[in-house]
Motif scaffolding. Sequence first.
Motif, short mmCIF file in Angstrom:
data_model
loop_
_atom_site.label_atom_id
_atom_site.label_comp_id
_atom_site.label_asym_id
_atom_site.label_seq_id
_atom_site.Cartn_x
_atom_site.Cartn_y
_atom_site.Cartn_z
N GLU A 262 0.82 -1.21 0.00
CA GLU A 262 0.00 0.00 0.00
C GLU A 262 0.86 1.26 0.00
OE1 GLU A 262 -3.99 -0.96 2.45
OE2 GLU A 262 -2.17 -1.31 3.60
N VAL A 263 2.02 1.18 0.64
CA VAL A 263 2.95 2.32 0.66
C VAL A 263 3.35 2.70 -0.76
CG1 VAL A 263 5.25 3.08 1.37
CG2 VAL A 263 3.81 1.79 2.96
N ARG A 264 3.48 1.69 -1.61
CA ARG A 264 3.95 1.91 -2.98
C ARG A 264 2.96 2.71 -3.82
NH1 ARG A 264 7.19 3.13 -5.87
NH2 ARG A 264 8.68 1.82 -6.91
N ALA A 265 1.75 2.90 -3.30
CA ALA A 265 0.76 3.69 -4.03
C ALA A 265 1.06 5.18 -3.94
CB ALA A 265 -0.63 3.40 -3.49
N TYR A 266 1.98 5.57 -3.07
CA TYR A 266 2.32 6.98 -2.87
C TYR A 266 3.78 7.23 -3.28
CZ TYR A 266 -1.83 6.60 0.06
OH TYR A 266 -3.12 6.36 0.51
N PRO A 267 4.11 8.46 -3.67
CA PRO A 267 5.51 8.77 -3.99
C PRO A 267 6.41 8.42 -2.79
CG PRO A 267 4.08 10.56 -4.69
CD PRO A 267 3.22 9.62 -3.89
N LEU A 268 7.41 7.60 -3.05
CA LEU A 268 8.24 7.06 -1.98
C LEU A 268 9.66 7.58 -2.11
CD1 LEU A 268 8.44 4.95 0.37
CD2 LEU A 268 9.06 3.25 -1.39
N VAL A 269 10.20 8.10 -1.01
CA VAL A 269 11.62 8.45 -0.98
C VAL A 269 12.32 7.35 -0.21
CG1 VAL A 269 11.18 9.98 1.01
CG2 VAL A 269 13.36 10.12 -0.20
N VAL A 270 13.37 6.77 -0.80
CA VAL A 270 14.07 5.66 -0.17
C VAL A 270 15.54 6.00 0.04
CG1 VAL A 270 12.49 3.97 -1.17
CG2 VAL A 270 14.64 4.50 -2.34
N GLN A 271 16.14 5.29 0.95
CA GLN A 271 17.54 5.48 1.28
C GLN A 271 18.42 4.86 0.19
OE1 GLN A 271 15.17 4.12 3.07
NE2 GLN A 271 15.06 5.03 5.11
N SER A 272 19.57 5.48 -0.04
CA SER A 272 20.53 4.91 -0.98
C SER A 272 21.26 3.74 -0.32
CB SER A 272 21.54 5.96 -1.43
OG SER A 272 22.45 6.24 -0.39
N ARG A 273 22.06 3.03 -1.08
CA ARG A 273 22.77 1.87 -0.55
C ARG A 273 23.83 2.25 0.48
NH1 ARG A 273 21.87 0.42 -5.98
NH2 ARG A 273 20.66 -1.52 -6.16
N ALA A 274 24.10 3.53 0.63
CA ALA A 274 25.05 3.97 1.65
C ALA A 274 24.48 3.82 3.05
CB ALA A 274 25.45 5.43 1.41
N LEU A 275 23.16 3.68 3.17
CA LEU A 275 22.51 3.60 4.48
C LEU A 275 22.08 2.16 4.77
CD1 LEU A 275 20.38 6.87 4.39
CD2 LEU A 275 22.65 6.50 5.35
N ALA A 276 22.21 1.77 6.04
CA ALA A 276 22.03 0.37 6.43
C ALA A 276 20.63 -0.15 6.14
CB ALA A 276 22.35 0.20 7.91
N ILE A 277 19.59 0.67 6.30
CA ILE A 277 18.22 0.20 6.14
C ILE A 277 17.95 -0.25 4.71
CG2 ILE A 277 17.27 2.49 5.66
CD1 ILE A 277 14.81 1.66 7.29
N ARG A 278 18.66 0.31 3.74
CA ARG A 278 18.44 -0.07 2.34
C ARG A 278 18.78 -1.55 2.13
NH1 ARG A 278 18.32 2.53 -2.74
NH2 ARG A 278 18.13 0.91 -4.31
N ARG A 279 19.77 -2.05 2.86
CA ARG A 279 20.14 -3.46 2.71
C ARG A 279 18.98 -4.37 3.13
NH1 ARG A 279 26.24 -3.79 5.31
NH2 ARG A 279 27.11 -1.95 4.26
N ILE A 280 18.30 -3.99 4.22
CA ILE A 280 17.16 -4.79 4.68
C ILE A 280 16.03 -4.74 3.67
CG2 ILE A 280 15.31 -4.85 6.40
CD1 ILE A 280 17.32 -4.26 8.52
N LEU A 281 15.74 -3.55 3.17
CA LEU A 281 14.64 -3.41 2.21
C LEU A 281 14.92 -4.20 0.94
CD1 LEU A 281 13.85 0.40 2.61
CD2 LEU A 281 12.50 -1.53 3.46
N GLU A 282 16.16 -4.14 0.46
CA GLU A 282 16.50 -4.88 -0.77
C GLU A 282 16.50 -6.38 -0.54
OE1 GLU A 282 20.18 -3.34 -2.29
OE2 GLU A 282 19.12 -1.98 -3.65
N ALA A 283 16.98 -6.81 0.63
CA ALA A 283 17.07 -8.24 0.90
C ALA A 283 15.71 -8.90 1.07
CB ALA A 283 17.93 -8.48 2.13
N HIS A 284 14.76 -8.18 1.66
CA HIS A 284 13.48 -8.80 2.01
C HIS A 284 12.29 -8.27 1.22
CE1 HIS A 284 15.32 -10.88 5.46
NE2 HIS A 284 16.03 -9.78 5.59
N HIS A 285 12.49 -7.19 0.50
CA HIS A 285 11.39 -6.60 -0.28
C HIS A 285 11.93 -6.13 -1.63
CE1 HIS A 285 9.21 -6.73 3.51
NE2 HIS A 285 10.22 -6.10 4.05
N THR A 286 12.53 -7.07 -2.35
CA THR A 286 13.18 -6.75 -3.63
C THR A 286 12.23 -6.08 -4.60
OG1 THR A 286 14.52 -8.74 -3.28
CG2 THR A 286 14.60 -7.72 -5.46
N TRP A 287 10.98 -6.49 -4.60
CA TRP A 287 10.00 -5.97 -5.56
C TRP A 287 9.81 -4.46 -5.42
CZ3 TRP A 287 5.91 -3.50 -3.36
CH2 TRP A 287 5.65 -3.79 -2.02
#
Length: 314
Positions: free
Chosen positions: A193-218
């Motif tokens: 549902e979050v993806r229905a709105y304009p999303l600002v995401v962290q670049s790979r320089a930030l630790a949280i991006r690794r979690i998002l990419e590893a578990h929510h690749t889509w």
Amino acid sequence: MDQIMSLHLVPRVLRYVEAVAENGSIQAASRALGISASAIDRQIKLLEDRLDLQLFDRQSTGMDTTAAGEMFIVLSRRWRADENAILSDVKQMQGVDLGLVRLATMDSLANGPLPRLLDTIANEFPRVQMEVEIMTPDDAVAALNDGLADLALGFNLKPARDLHILWTADLPLVCVCASDHPVARMSSIQIKEVRAYPLVVQSRALAIRRILEAHHTWLFADAPPPLVTNSLQLLKQMVAAGTHVALTSELDAATELASGRLVAIPISDANIRNQTISLAVSVKRSLPRICTTVSKALIGEISAIVREACRSAD
């Protein structure tokens, strides 16, 4: 603040090598140390002759450290750390909280709770000098193991043989938005549902991006997010403006949540992966007593900040 005295236990040639590396030339090191350039040059050349290798590449524009030179710089910093540990322990035996504490931490914490943590240490231990280096989580662990940092405070520090976690806390993933954003009225939200709105995401320089990419690749494969940044401050500003939402933790937005500028909506996905924040040390070396004392104060303060952030999000 009182300056940390030196016992001058570090061999002078190591101090000279480090000064030349830091200042870029013998002349600049001479000015920084108050030692004649000829004395510095002579000591370094004597060491190079004994080793039969160069510690510096001498260029017309200055001096660049060789791989061997870098090894001696690490040795010098370790020696200074041991010198500080001895002085700190002796002073603590006399009932004086004095010493140097070297903290490796992340840039996102510098934009959040770190100033409050440092203010707490300054108030409780006015004669303690804090040296803070901003690093990636991997570099922070390496700094601990190399003796270049005493404590590491960071996100998602991975357990390892040489790493001892003094304290850790879970940081649930939430969707942050402006208080007048449509998402702010929801009691919970799924990531799809979050993806229905304009999303600002962290670049790979930030630790949280690794979690998002590893578990929510889509999240990144289906359609690129409209805004990617390595700046937590920019991320929060875009969210506060009401133009974007973001996936992050309450700790990253603690100040804005407390003020009401941002609202945190829990993620309802069953398989969501939390971030962690941890304070860690290396098991390869003994900490000066002052580092142990300061670490306890850091744990108390960062625990309070995490609790406050979670209450603000409720």
